[in-house]
Design an enzyme around this catalytic site. Structure first.
Site, PDB file in Angstrom:
ATOM      1  N   THR A  34       4.130  37.974  13.308  1.00 52.14           N
ATOM      2  CA  THR A  34       2.861  38.309  13.975  1.00 52.14           C
ATOM      3  C   THR A  34       3.052  38.843  15.390  1.00 52.14           C
ATOM      4  O   THR A  34       2.139  39.440  15.959  1.00 52.14           O
ATOM      5  CB  THR A  34       1.938  37.075  14.042  1.00 52.14           C
ATOM      6  OG1 THR A  34       2.581  36.051  14.823  1.00 52.14           O
ATOM      7  CG2 THR A  34       1.649  36.558  12.646  1.00 52.14           C
ATOM      8  N   CYS A  42      -0.385  24.351  17.864  1.00 51.90           N
ATOM      9  CA  CYS A  42      -1.340  25.368  17.416  1.00 51.90           C
ATOM     10  C   CYS A  42      -1.838  25.046  16.009  1.00 51.90           C
ATOM     11  O   CYS A  42      -1.047  24.741  15.105  1.00 51.90           O
ATOM     12  CB  CYS A  42      -0.685  26.749  17.421  1.00 51.90           C
ATOM     13  SG  CYS A  42      -1.822  28.088  16.971  1.00 51.90           S
ATOM     14  N   ARG A  45      -1.311  27.867  10.574  1.00 50.10           N
ATOM     15  CA  ARG A  45      -0.287  27.417   9.631  1.00 50.10           C
ATOM     16  C   ARG A  45       1.099  27.739  10.170  1.00 50.10           C
ATOM     17  O   ARG A  45       1.355  28.837  10.657  1.00 50.10           O
ATOM     18  CB  ARG A  45      -0.482  28.092   8.273  1.00 50.10           C
ATOM     19  CG  ARG A  45       0.480  27.607   7.188  1.00 50.10           C
ATOM     20  CD  ARG A  45       0.120  28.233   5.850  1.00 50.10           C
ATOM     21  NE  ARG A  45       0.312  29.672   5.870  1.00 50.10           N
ATOM     22  CZ  ARG A  45       1.491  30.268   5.608  1.00 50.10           C
ATOM     23  NH1 ARG A  45       2.547  29.536   5.329  1.00 50.10           N
ATOM     24  NH2 ARG A  45       1.574  31.580   5.629  1.00 50.10           N
ATOM     25  N   ARG A  67       3.250  38.166  22.453  1.00 56.61           N
ATOM     26  CA  ARG A  67       2.021  38.007  23.230  1.00 56.61           C
ATOM     27  C   ARG A  67       1.432  36.621  22.966  1.00 56.61           C
ATOM     28  O   ARG A  67       1.702  35.994  21.934  1.00 56.61           O
ATOM     29  CB  ARG A  67       1.007  39.079  22.877  1.00 56.61           C
ATOM     30  CG  ARG A  67       0.459  38.994  21.469  1.00 56.61           C
ATOM     31  CD  ARG A  67      -0.484  40.156  21.172  1.00 56.61           C
ATOM     32  NE  ARG A  67      -1.124  40.033  19.869  1.00 56.61           N
ATOM     33  CZ  ARG A  67      -0.593  40.408  18.726  1.00 56.61           C
ATOM     34  NH1 ARG A  67       0.627  40.926  18.721  1.00 56.61           N
ATOM     35  NH2 ARG A  67      -1.251  40.273  17.596  1.00 56.61           N
ATOM     36  N   CYS A  69      -0.925  33.615  21.960  1.00 59.23           N
ATOM     37  CA  CYS A  69      -1.894  33.356  20.905  1.00 59.23           C
ATOM     38  C   CYS A  69      -3.295  33.198  21.514  1.00 59.23           C
ATOM     39  O   CYS A  69      -3.483  32.446  22.476  1.00 59.23           O
ATOM     40  CB  CYS A  69      -1.506  32.084  20.157  1.00 59.23           C
ATOM     41  SG  CYS A  69      -2.692  31.532  18.914  1.00 59.23           S
ATOM     42  N   CYS A  72      -4.665  29.214  20.580  1.00 59.38           N
ATOM     43  CA  CYS A  72      -4.217  27.972  21.226  1.00 59.38           C
ATOM     44  C   CYS A  72      -3.915  28.142  22.711  1.00 59.38           C
ATOM     45  O   CYS A  72      -3.645  27.154  23.397  1.00 59.38           O
ATOM     46  CB  CYS A  72      -2.989  27.411  20.506  1.00 59.38           C
ATOM     47  SG  CYS A  72      -1.476  28.391  20.712  1.00 59.38           S
ATOM     48  N   TRP A 436      13.745   2.790  53.121  1.00 62.36           N
ATOM     49  CA  TRP A 436      12.371   2.737  52.623  1.00 62.36           C
ATOM     50  C   TRP A 436      11.672   4.072  52.845  1.00 62.36           C
ATOM     51  O   TRP A 436      11.028   4.613  51.935  1.00 62.36           O
ATOM     52  CB  TRP A 436      11.594   1.622  53.318  1.00 62.36           C
ATOM     53  CG  TRP A 436      10.183   1.455  52.815  1.00 62.36           C
ATOM     54  CD1 TRP A 436       9.758   0.636  51.826  1.00 62.36           C
ATOM     55  CD2 TRP A 436       9.017   2.166  53.290  1.00 62.36           C
ATOM     56  NE1 TRP A 436       8.401   0.783  51.636  1.00 62.36           N
ATOM     57  CE2 TRP A 436       7.917   1.709  52.519  1.00 62.36           C
ATOM     58  CE3 TRP A 436       8.796   3.125  54.274  1.00 62.36           C
ATOM     59  CZ2 TRP A 436       6.619   2.193  52.711  1.00 62.36           C
ATOM     60  CZ3 TRP A 436       7.502   3.618  54.460  1.00 62.36           C
ATOM     61  CH2 TRP A 436       6.425   3.140  53.690  1.00 62.36           C
ATOM     62  N   TYR A 440      10.535   6.610  49.844  1.00 62.11           N
ATOM     63  CA  TYR A 440       9.111   6.884  49.657  1.00 62.11           C
ATOM     64  C   TYR A 440       8.863   8.389  49.693  1.00 62.11           C
ATOM     65  O   TYR A 440       8.074   8.926  48.892  1.00 62.11           O
ATOM     66  CB  TYR A 440       8.289   6.184  50.742  1.00 62.11           C
ATOM     67  CG  TYR A 440       6.789   6.300  50.536  1.00 62.11           C
ATOM     68  CD1 TYR A 440       6.100   5.348  49.796  1.00 62.11           C
ATOM     69  CD2 TYR A 440       6.071   7.367  51.071  1.00 62.11           C
ATOM     70  CE1 TYR A 440       4.728   5.458  49.600  1.00 62.11           C
ATOM     71  CE2 TYR A 440       4.705   7.486  50.880  1.00 62.11           C
ATOM     72  CZ  TYR A 440       4.035   6.522  50.142  1.00 62.11           C
ATOM     73  OH  TYR A 440       2.684   6.639  49.946  1.00 62.11           O
ATOM     74  N   ASP A 456       9.661  -3.403  50.016  1.00 61.66           N
ATOM     75  CA  ASP A 456       8.265  -3.093  50.330  1.00 61.66           C
ATOM     76  C   ASP A 456       7.406  -4.356  50.333  1.00 61.66           C
ATOM     77  O   ASP A 456       7.493  -5.188  49.414  1.00 61.66           O
ATOM     78  CB  ASP A 456       7.727  -2.091  49.311  1.00 61.66           C
ATOM     79  CG  ASP A 456       6.320  -1.664  49.626  1.00 61.66           C
ATOM     80  OD1 ASP A 456       6.139  -0.883  50.568  1.00 61.66           O
ATOM     81  OD2 ASP A 456       5.399  -2.120  48.927  1.00 61.66           O
TER      82      ASP A 456
END
Length: 513
Positions: A34, A42, A45, A67, A69, A72, A436, A440, A456
């Site tokens: 396709t 998607c 099928r 390209r 779809c 979906c 620390w 973080y 902490d």
């Protein structure tokens, strides 16, 4: 350098055959017969195995001549969660491309951020992702343009430049090639049943940001709201807003995550509403990417919840907040500086001090979002401040100014394009920056998913409130890897109260007062 493992084609075909949503954004399925490429989930099928190929990125599929779809919309999925976990060159480059670095600084600028030559970076990305920097940037522009065409009333010229195209002709040609549809045809899809566009005026956009479910939206907003700095940020039940210092001018974003996302079926793609006000539409891609970083929008909660949910201590917390995210950042420099301000003070104290610094040294802006008045001070501005004038102990003031000076130079980047181990070493080499603070920053600014902060105070308090000895809690943390950052958030979340309604700062309300 960590190499991205090759796709297991048998596993990819099995995931696509079962339409497993958890793999959306992790890889793409291209169908030879396709000429289109799809999400693994998607509903069409699944073709025979010999008729499909698999690609790590939409850009790779597009580069191979496929390209997108129309059913979906594969390019609208959240990004791969692997980029943050692996933190390899490919993942770091993907984040910077999404931020618009290639559009603004070219391939040379991207390579400089990563620390490679342009030629070597291109060769590496083609090998790892199937597409080079220019193709990755082109795919990002196409996706942004399609989103704006289908969800806003912006004119096509505005869409073209907002998406990062250099000309309307390039915009038209790219959309026809990628989607086999003109901008007019794409916009007609909305009229054919995709709902009305958002109301949009100059510089205003309302976009839907894709996330994987479940998504603990309320917990994330509560966390951000708990740390709100007046003037820079605002929050209330179900929403959070802040200013954005973007490449072409100031802006704001207001996010409104639906609470229902917390209990959505795992693996689905859902959406968070983001309302942007931008001085320049050229900043659309950067604003969207930084907001996605803030929301941890590309995370996959499935494996995280599965691992942490097996732990006896964390299981009730995971059940209470499925899909908990680690809040990220819209600006790494800001995150690091705010972390230094917050050293050894309460959250309330840090908010007060930060607000004073923002008011004194941040750029005042006039924006339509109520309560947002300033941008966070840039590092180059704070680097010139006398530490004695800052509202904090002298030693911490010197540490803040020293950090700002390092950030203002070219040897310390906190934009997710940096190597985490290298950043940590450079932070620890600065006066007043300890483990620390460095860890973080790694968790919030660099999206390191495997950070835990054993010293902490919040960890100690949460352990006590859960009836556990701190040492016993720390002994469990190795089993939480590689998602100890999320485990840490689960502990902290037990200490964060739900947001109270924010005061009405609109002009009408102030007039009534």
């Amino acid at each position: 350098m960590t190499s991205t493992p090759a796709l297991d084609e048998a596993a990819c075909y099995a995931a696509a055959s079962s339409r497993d949503r958890r793999f959306d954004g992790v890889f793409y399925v291209a169908v030879r017969t396709t000429g289109i490429y799809c999400r693994p989930s998607c509903p069409a099928r699944t073709p025979a195995r010999h008729n499909v190929t698999f690609h790590r990125t939409a850009a790779s599929a597009q580069g191979a001549g496929y390209r997108a779809c129309k059913r979906c919309l594969p390019d609208a999925t959240p990004g791969s969660p692997e980029w943050d976990v692996a933190a390899d060159v490919a993942g770091r480059a993907m984040r910077l491309v999404a931020d618009g670095v290639v559009d603004r600084e070219g391939v040379d600028g991207l390579a400089r951020r990563i620390g490679y030559t342009p030629r070597h970076l291109t060769r590496l990305l083609v090998r790892e992702l199937g597409a080079g920097p220019l193709a990755l940037a082109r795919a990002r522009r196409a996706q942004t343009a399609r989103t704006l065409v289908e969800t806003t009333e912006l004119g096509f010229t505005d869409v073209a430049f907002a998406a990062g195209f250099s000309s309307v002709r390039q915009f038209n040609d790219t959309l026809r090639e990628v989607y086999r549809a003109s901008p007019t045809e794409l916009r007609a899809r909305r009229a054919a049943g995709r709902g009305p566009a958002s109301s949009t005026t100059a510089g205003e956009l309302c976009l839907r940001l894709a996330v994987r479910t479940p998504y603990a939206a309320g917990a994330l907003v509560d966390f951000l709201g708990y740390h709100v700095v007046p003037g820079l940020e605002a929050a209330g039940p179900g929403w959070y807003a802040r200013t954005l210092d973007l490449p072409h001018g100031p802006g704001t974003v207001r996010v409104e995550p639906p609470s229902s996302l917390e209990r959505e079926q795992a693996g689905r793609t859902a959406f968070v509403i983001a309302r942007f006000r931008l001085a320049s539409l050229l900043d659309t891609s950067a604003a969207v990417e930084r907001t996605r970083r803030l929301l941890d929008a590309d995370a996959d909660p499935g494996p995280v919840d599965a691992l942490l949910g097996r732990d006896a201590l964390l299981a009730p917390l995971v059940a209470a907040r499925p899909g908990l995210r680690v809040p990220g950042q819209v600006d790494g420099d800001e995150t690091a500086i705010r972390t230094v301000i917050g050293q050894q003070v309460s959250v309330a104290g840090a908010r007060t001090v930060t607000a004073r610094i923002v008011a004194a040294h941040g750029r005042a802006v006039r924006l339509a979002e109520p309560g947002l008045t300033h941008l966070f001070p840039r590092a180059c501005v704070l680097a010139e401040v006398d530490p004695a004038t800052l509202p904090m102990p002298r030693a911490r003031g010197r540490a803040l100014v020293g950090l700002a000076a390092a950030l203002a130079g070219d040897d310390l980047w906190l934009d997710r394009g940096a190597d985490r181990a290298e950043v940590r070493a450079r932070l620890l080499a600065l006066p007043g920056i300890g483990p620390w603070t460095a860890d973080y920053v790694a968790m919030r600014a660099l999206a390191d998913p495997d950070v835990f902060l054993p010293t902490d105070v919040g960890v100690r308090t949460a352990a006590r409130n859960l009836g556990r000895d701190l040492e016993a809690v720390l002994a469990r943390t190795p089993a939480w890897s590689p998602w100890r950052s999320t485990a840490l958030l689960h502990l902290w979340q037990t200490l964060i109260p739900p947001l109270a309604p924010a005061p009405d700062l609109s002009p009408d309300a102030q007039t009534k007062d």
